[in-house]
Scaffold this motif. Structure first.
Motif, short mmCIF file in Angstrom:
data_model
loop_
_atom_site.label_atom_id
_atom_site.label_comp_id
_atom_site.label_asym_id
_atom_site.label_seq_id
_atom_site.Cartn_x
_atom_site.Cartn_y
_atom_site.Cartn_z
N UNK B 23 -5.69 -1.76 -8.74
CA UNK B 23 -5.55 -2.91 -7.83
C UNK B 23 -4.57 -2.61 -6.71
N UNK B 26 -5.78 -1.34 -3.43
CA UNK B 26 -6.25 -2.42 -2.56
C UNK B 26 -5.08 -3.12 -1.86
N UNK B 29 -3.66 -0.90 0.84
CA UNK B 29 -4.56 -0.81 2.00
C UNK B 29 -4.43 -2.07 2.85
N UNK B 30 -4.38 -3.22 2.18
CA UNK B 30 -4.29 -4.49 2.88
C UNK B 30 -2.98 -4.61 3.65
N UNK B 32 -1.16 -2.22 4.66
CA UNK B 32 -1.21 -1.22 5.73
C UNK B 32 -1.87 -1.82 6.98
N UNK B 33 -3.04 -2.46 6.78
CA UNK B 33 -3.76 -3.07 7.91
C UNK B 33 -2.88 -4.11 8.60
N UNK B 37 -1.28 -4.54 12.44
CA UNK B 37 -1.50 -5.75 13.25
C UNK B 37 -0.18 -6.34 13.72
N UNK B 135 -6.87 -13.95 15.47
CA UNK B 135 -7.18 -12.79 14.62
C UNK B 135 -6.29 -12.77 13.38
N UNK B 139 -7.94 -13.59 9.84
CA UNK B 139 -7.99 -12.57 8.77
C UNK B 139 -7.23 -13.06 7.54
N UNK B 142 -9.38 -15.45 5.62
CA UNK B 142 -10.41 -14.76 4.82
C UNK B 142 -9.79 -14.30 3.50
N UNK B 143 -8.57 -13.75 3.59
CA UNK B 143 -7.88 -13.31 2.37
C UNK B 143 -7.61 -14.48 1.44
#
Lengths: 272, 197
Positions: B23, B26, B29-30, B32-33, B37, B135, B139, B142-143
């Motif tokens: 997990x 994930x 990665x999240x 990091x994005x 931003x 944005x 985003x 959505x999460x």
């Protein structure tokens, strides 16, 4: 297992390996193609039509060669879709819902990737035309590859749900989490519609660099998963083999039978 | 997969990884994005502080504060939910329901805020600030929706009459994800709402 089913299993494993190798080659072709076409790094979304026209005027033959390589590479993505379908179908058993979803959305995504190469090919075909038309074609081609995140997100999530949602031993669970991460990293791509500069414009870090490498790593991971699964027997076969080792002379009726209803005769045969 | 819990009762030291190890691929990665931003937002704000300040004033601070409090409350409820689930409390469903309620309230407030902005002709293409605003909050939402779905699943798992082997991992994993959604908002809120102050 009879000799015939042994041979068939070996042939299937070979075809699966071939799909994995094709997927690996696809990554190489796309990467080299992008380099030759000078799409790596990407032309800027903020460029004027004249600036982009100049870009298409220079090194155009090399660019066309790169685009041809990309056309082959992107089409070969279908090898990974097909290979993953077989792996997921082995995990799920009938009615193979997620394997089907993965295959259908993956096929749709493959078409979009092919269109990326085809439409940029049109952009590179007549650089002497009106620069605004070249820009429109370039934008269109670019959008095919980079705003098309949505089908790939669905594909990655279908793989993740199948790997994580089933009690299975064919693939490690981290592969499922990796697929969710792939989806997450592709997600910001859709926001490129709103930006002409910065990290969310179509040459930016979150809409170009991250998705590009994310996608490349995903393709390599799928190729690995197909290869890895092709070398492992079905869990049902494994249980059968274990039972046969424990009771080599027992009758067919006493052996555990697969419960997923597949008609593979390999599962129910007693050794000669 | 076995639980990575290796808590030592006697010494009290905890080397427990919440949820499954995978997990955290994930989560990283999240994060990091969103880090990229946030950095992009700060660079653009640095280039154009006047516009960011002016546009930032169009946001309703009260809604931002309310949403922050709502998410913090939900995180508290989720943490209590995990604790009570570990202890085997059969009444944990109410805690999960409370957290889900908070998540839904956040969703309602956010949709209200967006429609209010849209009715005043502010949209993602108004200027760079509003592009970022929509944005980042989009985003994040959505999460939040994924997290809400997760909380429903966690509640169902917790309310099952018979415990299964991996129930603890599932509940912990979903709770970890929810805390991440909260954490992201705790950065987005000062970045976006307090930029004008």
């Amino acid at each position: 297992m009879s000799i015939a089913s042994h041979q068939r299993a070996a042939a299937n494993a070979r075809f699966q390996t071939a799909l994995a190798v094709t997927g690996f080659l696809a990554v190489v072709l796309i990467f080299v193609g992008l380099l030759l076409a000078q799409y790596l790094p990407a032309p800027y979304a903020s460029w004027s039509p004249e600036r982009l026209d100049e870009f298409y005027d220079s090194h155009n033959d090399l660019r066309r060669l790169g685009i041809v390589m990309m056309l082959f590479g992107t089409t070969m993505f279908v090898a990974l879709v097909s290979g993953m379908k077989v792996v997921l179908a082995r995990i799920e058993g009938p009615p193979r819902t997620l394997a089907t979803l993965q295959a259908n959305i993956g096929a749709a995504g493959t078409v979009l990737l092919m269109l990326f190469a085809m439409i940029t090919a049109v952009a590179a075909y007549r650089p002497e035309r009106n620069p605004e038309i070249t820009q429109a074609l370039h934008d269109l081609g670019w959008y095919m590859a980079f705003i098309s995140a949505v089908p790939f997100i669905i594909q990655a999530l279908a793989i993740a749900v199948c790997v994580l949602g089933n009690k299975q031993t064919l693939l490690p669970r981290w592969f499922g989490y990796l697929n969710i991460s792939v989806a997450v990293l592709l997600l910001p791509g859709v926001s490129m519609l709103f930006f002409h500069s910065g990290p969310l414009s179509y040459h930016g870090i979150l809409t170009y660099w991250v998705p590009l490498f994310d996608f490349g790593i995903w393709m390599l991971a799928m190729a690995w998963a197909i290869w890895y699964a092709s070398r492992r027997p079905d869990p049902a076969d494994e249980a059968l083999a274990r039972a046969q080792r424990a009771h080599p002379l027992s009758l067919d009726d006493e052996l555990p039978r697969p419960t997923d209803g597949r008609s593979d005769d390999a599962r129910t045969e007693v050794p000669a | 997969m076995s639980s990575p819990d290796v808590t030592d009762e006697r010494s009290g030291t905890r080397t427990h990884v919440p949820g499954e190890a995978g997990l955290w691929i994930l989560i990283c990665a999240d994060l990091f994005v969103f880090t990229i931003l946030f950095a992009g937002f700060l660079v653009d704000r640095h280039d154009n502080p006047a516009m960011f300040s002016r546009s930032g004033q169009e946001l309703t601070l009260a809604i931002g504060v309310a949403n922050t409090l709502v998410l913090l409350t939900s995180s508290l409820l989720v943490a209590r939910f995990v604790q009570r689930h570990r202890a085997g409390d059969p009444a944990v469903g109410r805690l999960a329901l409370g957290a889900i309620g908070c998540g839904l309230l956040f969703l309602v407030l956010k949709v209200f805020e967006w429609t209010h902005l849209a009715s005043n002709d502010f949209g993602p293409v108004t200027d760079t600030f509003f592009s970022w605003y929509f944005v980042l909050t989009g985003l994040h939402l959505v999460h939040l929706l994924f997290g809400l779905t997760g909380l429903f699943v966690a509640r169902r798992v917790a309310l099952r009459r018979e415990r299964k082997e991996h129930d603890g991992l599932v509940v912990e994993g979903i709770a970890t994800y929810w805390h991440m959604v909260d954490l992201l908002w705790l950065v987005i809120f000062p970045l976006v709402y307090l930029t004008a102050v």
